[in-house]
Design a protein around this motif. Structure first.
Motif, mmCIF file in Angstrom:
data_model
loop_
_atom_site.group_PDB
_atom_site.id
_atom_site.type_symbol
_atom_site.label_atom_id
_atom_site.label_comp_id
_atom_site.label_asym_id
_atom_site.label_seq_id
_atom_site.Cartn_x
_atom_site.Cartn_y
_atom_site.Cartn_z
ATOM 1 N N PRO A 19 0.806 -1.163 -0.046
ATOM 2 C CA PRO A 19 0.131 -0.061 -0.034
ATOM 3 C C PRO A 19 0.810 1.310 0.079
ATOM 4 O O PRO A 19 0.573 2.172 -0.910
ATOM 5 C CB PRO A 19 -0.789 0.013 1.315
ATOM 6 N N ALA A 20 1.848 1.127 0.702
ATOM 7 C CA ALA A 20 2.661 2.409 0.891
ATOM 8 C C ALA A 20 3.353 2.794 -0.606
ATOM 9 O O ALA A 20 3.379 4.028 -0.947
ATOM 10 C CB ALA A 20 3.705 2.234 2.084
ATOM 11 N N THR A 21 4.188 1.894 -1.299
ATOM 12 C CA THR A 21 4.618 1.815 -2.617
ATOM 13 C C THR A 21 3.462 2.333 -3.675
ATOM 14 O O THR A 21 3.714 3.141 -4.554
ATOM 15 C CB THR A 21 5.337 0.660 -3.116
ATOM 16 N N ALA A 22 2.344 1.831 -3.385
ATOM 17 C CA ALA A 22 1.320 2.189 -4.226
ATOM 18 C C ALA A 22 0.734 3.666 -4.102
ATOM 19 O O ALA A 22 0.650 4.363 -5.307
ATOM 20 C CB ALA A 22 0.093 1.403 -3.942
ATOM 21 N N ARG A 23 0.812 4.172 -2.961
ATOM 22 C CA ARG A 23 0.458 5.713 -2.646
ATOM 23 C C ARG A 23 1.672 6.284 -3.293
ATOM 24 O O ARG A 23 1.495 7.496 -3.897
ATOM 25 C CB ARG A 23 0.443 5.761 -1.034
ATOM 26 N N GLU A 24 2.877 6.110 -3.076
ATOM 27 C CA GLU A 24 3.996 6.766 -3.569
ATOM 28 C C GLU A 24 3.927 6.868 -4.946
ATOM 29 O O GLU A 24 4.035 7.854 -5.564
ATOM 30 C CB GLU A 24 5.308 6.026 -3.203
ATOM 31 N N LEU A 25 3.782 5.576 -5.872
ATOM 32 C CA LEU A 25 3.571 5.725 -7.279
ATOM 33 C C LEU A 25 2.408 6.576 -7.642
ATOM 34 O O LEU A 25 2.447 7.209 -8.750
ATOM 35 C CB LEU A 25 3.335 4.167 -7.745
ATOM 36 N N LYS A 26 1.335 6.312 -7.001
ATOM 37 C CA LYS A 26 0.113 7.099 -7.382
ATOM 38 C C LYS A 26 0.373 8.777 -7.262
ATOM 39 O O LYS A 26 0.173 9.431 -8.226
ATOM 40 C CB LYS A 26 -1.071 6.982 -6.480
ATOM 41 N N GLN A 27 1.070 9.147 -6.261
ATOM 42 C CA GLN A 27 1.571 10.593 -6.252
ATOM 43 C C GLN A 27 2.358 11.063 -7.177
ATOM 44 O O GLN A 27 2.250 11.996 -8.095
ATOM 45 C CB GLN A 27 2.162 10.874 -5.036
ATOM 46 N N HIS A 28 3.348 9.993 -7.642
ATOM 47 C CA HIS A 28 4.299 10.357 -8.768
ATOM 48 C C HIS A 28 3.485 10.610 -9.769
ATOM 49 O O HIS A 28 3.655 11.243 -10.995
ATOM 50 C CB HIS A 28 5.330 9.075 -8.758
ATOM 51 N N ILE A 29 2.589 9.615 -10.190
ATOM 52 C CA ILE A 29 1.758 9.658 -11.528
ATOM 53 C C ILE A 29 0.852 10.841 -11.711
ATOM 54 O O ILE A 29 0.994 11.470 -12.709
ATOM 55 C CB ILE A 29 0.803 8.509 -11.766
ATOM 56 N N ARG A 30 0.463 11.429 -10.483
ATOM 57 C CA ARG A 30 -0.420 12.619 -10.403
ATOM 58 C C ARG A 30 0.416 13.714 -10.895
ATOM 59 O O ARG A 30 0.123 14.707 -11.427
ATOM 60 C CB ARG A 30 -1.201 12.533 -9.033
ATOM 61 N N GLU A 31 1.581 13.705 -10.252
ATOM 62 C CA GLU A 31 2.521 14.896 -10.568
ATOM 63 C C GLU A 31 3.040 15.008 -11.979
ATOM 64 O O GLU A 31 3.020 15.897 -12.602
ATOM 65 C CB GLU A 31 3.591 14.901 -9.361
ATOM 66 N N ALA A 32 3.415 13.582 -12.314
ATOM 67 C CA ALA A 32 3.981 13.536 -13.776
ATOM 68 C C ALA A 32 2.938 13.927 -14.734
ATOM 69 O O ALA A 32 3.075 14.418 -15.687
ATOM 70 C CB ALA A 32 4.476 12.311 -13.976
ATOM 71 N N GLY A 33 1.761 13.545 -14.480
ATOM 72 C CA GLY A 33 0.458 13.585 -15.445
ATOM 73 C C GLY A 33 0.235 15.080 -15.715
ATOM 74 O O GLY A 33 0.079 15.644 -16.583
ATOM 75 N N LEU A 34 0.229 15.945 -14.373
ATOM 76 C CA LEU A 34 0.095 17.237 -14.416
ATOM 77 C C LEU A 34 1.061 18.019 -15.408
ATOM 78 O O LEU A 34 0.833 18.999 -16.172
ATOM 79 C CB LEU A 34 0.061 17.881 -13.176
ATOM 80 N N GLU A 35 2.439 17.713 -15.119
ATOM 81 C CA GLU A 35 3.539 18.197 -15.917
ATOM 82 C C GLU A 35 3.213 18.003 -17.498
ATOM 83 O O GLU A 35 3.283 18.663 -18.257
ATOM 84 C CB GLU A 35 4.635 17.702 -15.415
ATOM 85 N N HIS A 36 2.813 16.642 -17.669
ATOM 86 C CA HIS A 36 2.512 16.198 -19.015
ATOM 87 C C HIS A 36 1.489 17.117 -19.647
ATOM 88 O O HIS A 36 1.729 17.699 -20.922
ATOM 89 C CB HIS A 36 2.062 14.625 -19.088
#
Length: 848
Positions: free
Chosen positions: A94-111
């Protein structure tokens, strides 16, 4: 449905170039092999998400990464504790999933930020669910910015967006709240006149949210056109705190009166500014004002002097100063008056026009003018006032107050300074109202009068005056209307009125000069303020427009002057009616410390008629010479009688036009009882006059005042035949306002307007005409015959092009075979060079 995510990824892979698809193939194969095993599916989806979320990888696809991670989370939630324990170390938690989701959201916004535009960001916000506030704020800030740039640059679009996104703007982009309003105002300004007061007020009324943006241009427009009462109606509906510049202008016009009531009224209407502009001091000074209604006495000198020093330059301080020097002015002690005025001049400031012009007038050399009573036959033991002199100088109308009633009287001129005993104008007077004359039209056929608080008019009939009618229709009537005068052509009225469109703060003493244009149906249009060049925040009244239609006399206590009301003169600039020169005081021989008003100037410009108080303290009629510098433009006059073929008076109208412009320069309705008419004409023009009336031939002639050194007074007896008489007699009628270039058939431009009117007259009366050309005998017979034919054909062609039916027009030339005068003189030859028409009825067509 466990394989739905796999179908999505297969579709995504189909869009990926073959050279980059191998890693996807491996990930998809892992997913396919994991089917049916929740533990392996969780790991496979998670690995796919990491692969697609790698921003350094050519396989970076944030939306698909986010979908794969959500699939991994759903699979994980289906696992029991034992199964969760079987997950390989370092694969999913769960912790790594939350970290990855945050990363995807941040990367998606930049995209999506890099894509630009509002649509990608709207997709991001919709696709990525409940994202953290920091990311949501960044996305919304960018989205609102892009949305603003994408909007049409139009006030309605921008303000609609501002209203719809009000909460979002305040939360994420408060900096855009005012920027949106700035852009909206700029969009409006690009298509509008930002100097026009009515346009700015209309915008403020419809868009009060733009108050801050409107403030600066509105304050400037209001300073140029200080219609304060109108402006306050719009300011009241906006946030006054956003309009400090405009409110400052409004305050100035409340302060400038010097009246305590005006200052208190400002405080009540503008509570947010009740302590601004040093208003407390102004109120304190206003309370110190002596009672100016009592007038100045020596024992009050100290109070007056103290008040003037503190209250200047307010108007009441000027009034107090004029009361202080009134005795010197009455006694002609100009030096004594100037000494006191100069002593207080520093309080008003060195550039105060009232003080400077007053001193200049006091120093001016006089002309020895002295007012004299009009006539013992006119002035009586009763009060006589409101003189109205007819333009021909033959009749003097006035009001007589016999201690019970005010009625209209008139007197006939018997000689240069002699008048007949006055007689009451019975049909204009009543026992229930007070009546007083205001003005009479130049032709003497329409009288404007004041009756029971309302301006009325009456028209001359064969037996006297018609029933009285209100001058304005109810919807256009100002709050109060006073002196009203018509121009010589009868299509412009100048009048004094109290209205919301008055200059300065509204009060019972604020009266302005207005004008109105006569409309096609004979009614009068909306009143138009004559502007701040003439009008002040105080009394501007008693207008008199001279028959020259350029020189306006009026009375005012707002331009400075010697006392309560002074007479001023202003000249109309150009051909419009709203541009006037700065008013000039008629000087110390005309004006004094009292009320000087109601002056009416004779047509020759030499005499002013007015009412004043006699030693017995009753009003009488006086006349005084007009200072030469302030006389009107000289005018020529044309008068005479309209008679029919039988010699009897004809009811008709004489219309004068400038032959170069076609503009109406004057009009006169003939007296229905006598056929007499009277017209005034400005110097320097070439004029035509035409007689018009029901069933009459439009007899015309011309008058050339170009280069005329002196005024011309012309008496004309005009024979006006009826159409039926002309047709029956077969008489040929000349066209005297038709001119050709020398020895040519080219019609001169000044003839165009006259011929166009003739064409329409022929058409509307269903008439045919034979056009006959004539010449003098200069030159050979063949030459003159051919010239006369060409001229007749040229006239026919012009009439057809102007709308006359071609089938009813014929052209014939007579050369010099039919002279009407001898060819021995220049005058005779000029009379013989002419074009005439013979009229006949057009045949009726079938069905008519």
């Amino acid at each position: 449905m466990p394989y739905r995510p796999m179908l999505i990824f297969l579709l995504a892979v189909a869009a990926i170039p073959a050279s980059l698809a191998q890693s996807y193939q491996d990930a998809l194969k892992e997913l396919q092999e994991a089917a049916g095993s929740p533990v392996r599916e969780t790991v496979a989806y998670f690995n796919m998400a990491k692969l697609l979320a790698d921003t350094l990888s050519p396989h970076f696809q944030p939306d698909e990464a986010y979908d794969a991670l959500q699939a991994a989370q759903r699979s994980y939630r289906k696992l029991n504790g034992r199964q969760q324990g079987r997950l390989p170390a370092g694969s999913y938690s769960p912790a790594t999933a939350r970290e990855l989701k945050q990363h995807i959201r941040e990367a998606g916004l930049e995209h999506y930020l890099q894509k630009g535009g509002s649509a990608p960001l709207r997709h991001y916000l919709d696709h990525y669910g409940r994202i953290p506030y920091e990311l949501e704020a960044r996305a919304m800030k960018a989205l609102l910015g892009f949305r603003l740039r994408e909007l049409p640059h139009h006030i309605d679009s921008l303000l609609l967006f501002a209203a719809q996104q009000e909460l979002a703007l305040k939360r994420y982009r408060p900096d855009l709240v005012e920027a949106l309003k700035d852009q909206a105002f700029s969009a409006w300004a690009a298509a509008s006149d930002t100097r026009a007061l009515p346009a700015l007020l209309e915008l403020l009324g419809s868009r009060p949210e733009l108050a801050a943006q409107i403030d600066a241009p509105l304050s400037e427009a209001l300073a140029r056109e200080p219609y304060i009462t109108v402006a306050e109606q719009y300011i009241r509906g906006a946030d006054q705190r956003l309009m400090p510049k405009t409110v400052r202008v409004v305050y100035f016009y409340h302060y400038y009166t010097g009246a305590w009531s005006d200052l208190l009224g400002f405080q009540n209407r503008y509570p947010f500014f009740r302590d601004s502009f040093n208003i407390g001091r102004a109120i304190a000074v206003a309370k110190m004002s002596p009672d100016l209604s009592l007038g100045y006495t020596d024992d009050r000198r100290e109070v007056y002097e103290r008040y003037i020093e503190l209250a200047a330059p307010a108007q009441q301080a000027y009034v107090a100063l004029m009361q202080l020097v009134a005795r010197d002015l009455e006694e002609g002690d100009w030096n004594g008056a100037m000494a006191d005025i100069r002593r207080f001049q520093p309080a008003f400031g060195p550039s105060d026009p009232r003080i400077n012009e007053l001193l200049e007038n006091l120093q001016a050399q006089g002309e020895g003018l002295e007012a004299v009573g009009v006539s013992p036959a006119v002035n009586s033991i009763f009060g006589e006032y409101a003189p109205v002199l007819s333009a021909d100088g033959e009749w003097l109308y006035f009001c007589r107050f016999d201690e019970k009633d005010e009625n209209i009287y008139r007197s006939k001129r018997l000689g240069p300074e002699e008048w007949a005993r006055p007689e009451a104008v019975a049909e204009l007077n009543s026992t229930t109202n007070h009546e007083a004359p205001l003005s009479i039209s130049t032709d003497g056929q329409q009288l404007l009068m004041y009756q029971g608080g309302e301006v009325m008019y009456a028209t001359r009939t064969g037996s006297g005056w018609s029933a009285k009618k209100p001058f304005f229709e109810e919807a256009r009537r100002p709050d109060w209307q006073g002196m009203t005068v018509l121009n010589s052509s009868g299509d412009v009225a100048v009048f004094a009125a109290r209205s919301i469109w008055c200059t300065g703060a509204r009060n019972e003493h604020n009266i302005d000069l207005f004008l109105s244009f006569r409309e096609a149906d004979g009614s009068w249009g909306d009143p138009i303020n004559l502007g701040p060049a003439l009008n002040t925040p105080f009394e501007d009244r008693s207008p008199f427009l001279h028959p020259d239609m350029r020189t306006l006399y009026f009375s005012s206590n707002g331009h400075g002057g010697f006392g309560d009301l002074d007479v001023y003169v202003s000249r109309r600039q150009g051909e419009g009616w709203l541009d006037w020169s700065e008013p000039v005081n008629l000087g110390k021989e005309i004006n004094g410390p009292g009320q000087d008003w109601g002056y009416r100037i004779s047509t020759d410009g030499k005499w002013a008629y007015f009412s004043g108080f006699s030693p017995g303290w009753r009003e009488e009629l006086y006349r005084v010479g007009v200072p030469e510098a302030y006389r009107p433009v000289p005018v020529s006059t044309i008068q005479g009688q309209l008679v029919g073929v039988d010699g009897q008076p004809v009811e008709a109208e004489v219309v004068v036009r400038d032959m170069e412009t076609g503009a109406v320069a004057g009009r006169s309705v003939a007296d229905p009882a006598t056929g007499r008419f009277f017209l005034t004409l400005p110097q320097g023009g070439l004029y035509s006059y035409t007689v018009t009336g029901e069933g009459l031939f439009p007899v015309s002639n011309n008058l050339d005042l170009r280069g005329q050194p002196d005024v011309l007074h012309r008496e004309e007896a005009v024979r006006v035949p009826r159409i039926a008489e002309v047709i029956a007699s077969g008489e040929a009628l000349p066209l005297p306002n038709l001119f050709f270039e020398t020895d040519s058939d080219i019609i001169a431009r000044e003839s165009y307007a006259e011929l166009r009117r003739l064409a329409q007259w022929l058409k509307s009366n269903r008439l045919q005409a034979q056009i006959g050309g004539h010449t003098d005998n200069a030159g050979g017979q063949g030459y003159n015959q051919e010239l006369s034919e060409r001229r007749a054909r040229a006239v026919r062609k012009f009439l057809i092009e102007s709308g006359a039916p071609p089938e009813g027009l014929t052209a014939v030339g007579f050369g010099f075979s039919q002279p009407v005068a001898g060819n021995e003189t220049a005058e005779g030859r000029a009379a013989n060079r002419r074009v005439e028409i013979r009229l006949s009825r057009a045949p009726r067509r079938n069905g008519e």
